[in-house]
Design a protein around this motif. Structure first.
Motif, short mmCIF file in Angstrom:
data_model
loop_
_atom_site.label_atom_id
_atom_site.label_comp_id
_atom_site.label_asym_id
_atom_site.label_seq_id
_atom_site.Cartn_x
_atom_site.Cartn_y
_atom_site.Cartn_z
N LEU A 5 54.87 30.95 -4.27
CA LEU A 5 54.01 30.46 -3.19
C LEU A 5 53.23 31.61 -2.55
CD1 LEU A 5 53.14 28.28 -1.05
CD2 LEU A 5 55.23 28.92 0.20
N MET A 6 51.92 31.45 -2.48
CA MET A 6 51.07 32.35 -1.71
C MET A 6 50.58 31.59 -0.48
SD MET A 6 50.65 35.33 -3.27
CE MET A 6 50.68 36.10 -4.90
N VAL A 7 50.57 32.26 0.66
CA VAL A 7 50.12 31.58 1.89
C VAL A 7 49.53 32.61 2.85
CG1 VAL A 7 52.37 31.80 3.03
CG2 VAL A 7 50.83 29.93 3.68
N ASP A 8 48.51 32.18 3.58
CA ASP A 8 47.96 32.98 4.67
C ASP A 8 48.49 32.39 5.96
OD1 ASP A 8 46.50 34.28 6.65
OD2 ASP A 8 44.62 34.25 5.54
N GLY A 9 49.22 33.18 6.72
CA GLY A 9 49.89 32.69 7.91
C GLY A 9 48.97 32.08 8.96
N GLN A 10 47.71 32.45 8.95
CA GLN A 10 46.80 31.90 9.97
C GLN A 10 46.65 30.39 9.83
OE1 GLN A 10 42.54 32.51 9.88
NE2 GLN A 10 42.64 33.33 7.80
N TYR A 11 46.97 29.84 8.65
CA TYR A 11 46.87 28.40 8.45
C TYR A 11 48.19 27.68 8.71
CZ TYR A 11 42.56 29.90 6.21
OH TYR A 11 41.33 30.48 5.97
N THR A 12 49.19 28.41 9.16
CA THR A 12 50.48 27.79 9.49
C THR A 12 50.81 27.96 10.98
OG1 THR A 12 51.82 29.76 9.01
CG2 THR A 12 51.29 28.31 7.16
N GLY A 13 49.80 28.26 11.78
CA GLY A 13 50.01 28.39 13.22
C GLY A 13 50.12 29.81 13.73
N LEU A 14 49.90 30.80 12.87
CA LEU A 14 49.97 32.20 13.27
C LEU A 14 48.63 32.64 13.86
CD1 LEU A 14 51.70 34.83 13.18
CD2 LEU A 14 50.72 35.26 10.91
N ASN A 15 48.69 33.49 14.90
CA ASN A 15 47.47 33.94 15.57
C ASN A 15 46.86 35.20 14.95
OD1 ASN A 15 47.33 31.85 17.42
ND2 ASN A 15 48.49 32.92 18.98
N HIS A 16 47.10 35.43 13.69
CA HIS A 16 46.37 36.46 12.96
C HIS A 16 46.48 36.17 11.47
CE1 HIS A 16 50.45 38.38 12.86
NE2 HIS A 16 50.04 38.89 11.72
#
Length: 353
Positions: free
Chosen positions: A146-157
């Motif tokens: 799994l690759m994920v960008d945290g900004q799309y899971t509720g992270l502020n950066h």
């Protein structure tokens, strides 16, 4: 449902996982980096330091094991290895094996191990990931890369990361919220409105850096300003330790722009968009999803690194929520491995690995 964390450092991953699982313990490395900070905030969760001291036999019927062992062997910032196979001689790679070994001893329904994307690269740790995938399959686990960008899971950066997941059920998380993270100005304004103007402790800039900060415009790097003022023929190089240019600022120090999304947090390097100072620890917590009153142990200069080295709480919560949903469905799954890329909307699809 019951969970165990491994190599969680200051506790960011656990902050998120605890919203969906009962975390029973942390299994840490010999140095137990960050464990004192975690224990300040969660004194009732035991921490066991050193893989040879992990009481794996005391923990039965565990649903979820999660970990974020050191990513430095593959990180462009922390790796001292050279070449595509350099990571193989990095002693920190053994931490991955420590976490993965819990498949054999604890036998959870799911296990997740996090790192930087280069851990999945052919020039990084992909051979190790393939080896772990085959071993997990032999134990009856399906595997998701799994690759994920945290900004799309509720992270502020923005924070792009790789997760290795071995699981007994069908892991098919819905696409995350593709709305980007709020910009820097919005986060700082919300922090000030909700928590007052106290940024918490922030690092000290040198006299040389402070002169550059005072003329730095939003988005400008202190190093670029310094180099524009100091021609290469005037540079003096250090002969001690890592050879560098004397007086030149670290490349990671830049003044933030209110209108842009915060970049990845690698420590205490970001400069406030309007004030002549680094961001404070409480502000960094707001950007990272930690409680702004989270307690940190050790030298204050190391507090931002404690945040940077772990999985950010919103990302941990998103992952734990989807792992729990998978376990609850108890669906049978026969595909050996799959690849999911949730780093940006255009690639937000599921593929066979």
């Amino acid at each position: 449902m019951k969970a165990i964390g491994s190599y969680i450092f200051a506790g960011g991953f656990t902050i998120g996982v605890k919203k969906h699982f009962n975390v029973l313990a942390h299994f840490e490395g010999d140095g137990a980096y960050g464990a004192d900070t975690f224990s300040l905030n969660y004194p009732d969760i035991p921490v066991y330091s050193g893989p040879d001291k992990w009481p794996t036999g005391d923990y039965k019927d565990i649903d979820f094991v999660y970990g974020n062992p050191p990513c430095a062997p593959w990180s462009t910032l922390g790796s001292g290895s050279k070449g595509a196979d350099g990571w193989k001689s990095d002693p920190r790679v053994s931490c991955w094996s420590d976490v993965f070994s819990l498949i054999y001893t604890v036998k959870p329904k799911a296990i997740a191990i996090e790192s930087v994307p280069r851990a999945y690269s052919p020039t990084g740790g992909l051979p190790m990931i393939k080896d772990f995938t085959e071993k997990a399959n032999k134990e009856g686990y399906a595997v998701t890369h799994l690759m994920v960008d945290g900004q799309y899971t509720g992270l502020n950066h923005t924070r792009r990361r790789f997760f290795f997941l071995a699981h007994k059920g069908k892991f098919s998380p819905p696409a995350p919220n593709w709305n980007p993270s709020p910009n820097v100005g919005d986060v700082l304004d919300e922090f000030k409105a909700e928590h007052g103007g106290d940024p918490g402790h922030y690092g000290k800039l040198s006299d040389n850096e402070m002169k550059l900060v005072k003329i730095a415009k939003p988005g400008e790097s202190l190093r670029n300003i310094w180099e524009s003022l100091n021609p290469p023929e005037t540079w003096k190089r250090s002969t001690k330790g890592r050879k560098g240019v004397i007086g030149r600022p670290q490349f990671m120090k830049w003044r933030l722009t209110r209108e842009q999304t915060m970049g990845v947090i690698a420590g205490g390097f970001a400069i406030h968009p309007e004030e002549d100072r680094l961001l404070g620890i409480r502000e960094l917590c707001a950007f990272s999803g930690y409680p702004v009153d989270y307690k940190f142990a050790g030298a204050k200069s190391g507090w931002p690194s404690l945040i940077a080295r772990g999985v950010m709480p919103p990302v941990g919560e998103w992952l734990a929520r989807n792992v729990k949903a998978m376990i609850e469905t108890d669906a049978k799954y026969h595909v050996d491995s799959q690849f999911i890329d949730y780093r940006k909307p255009a690639t937000g699809d599921l593929f066979n690995a």
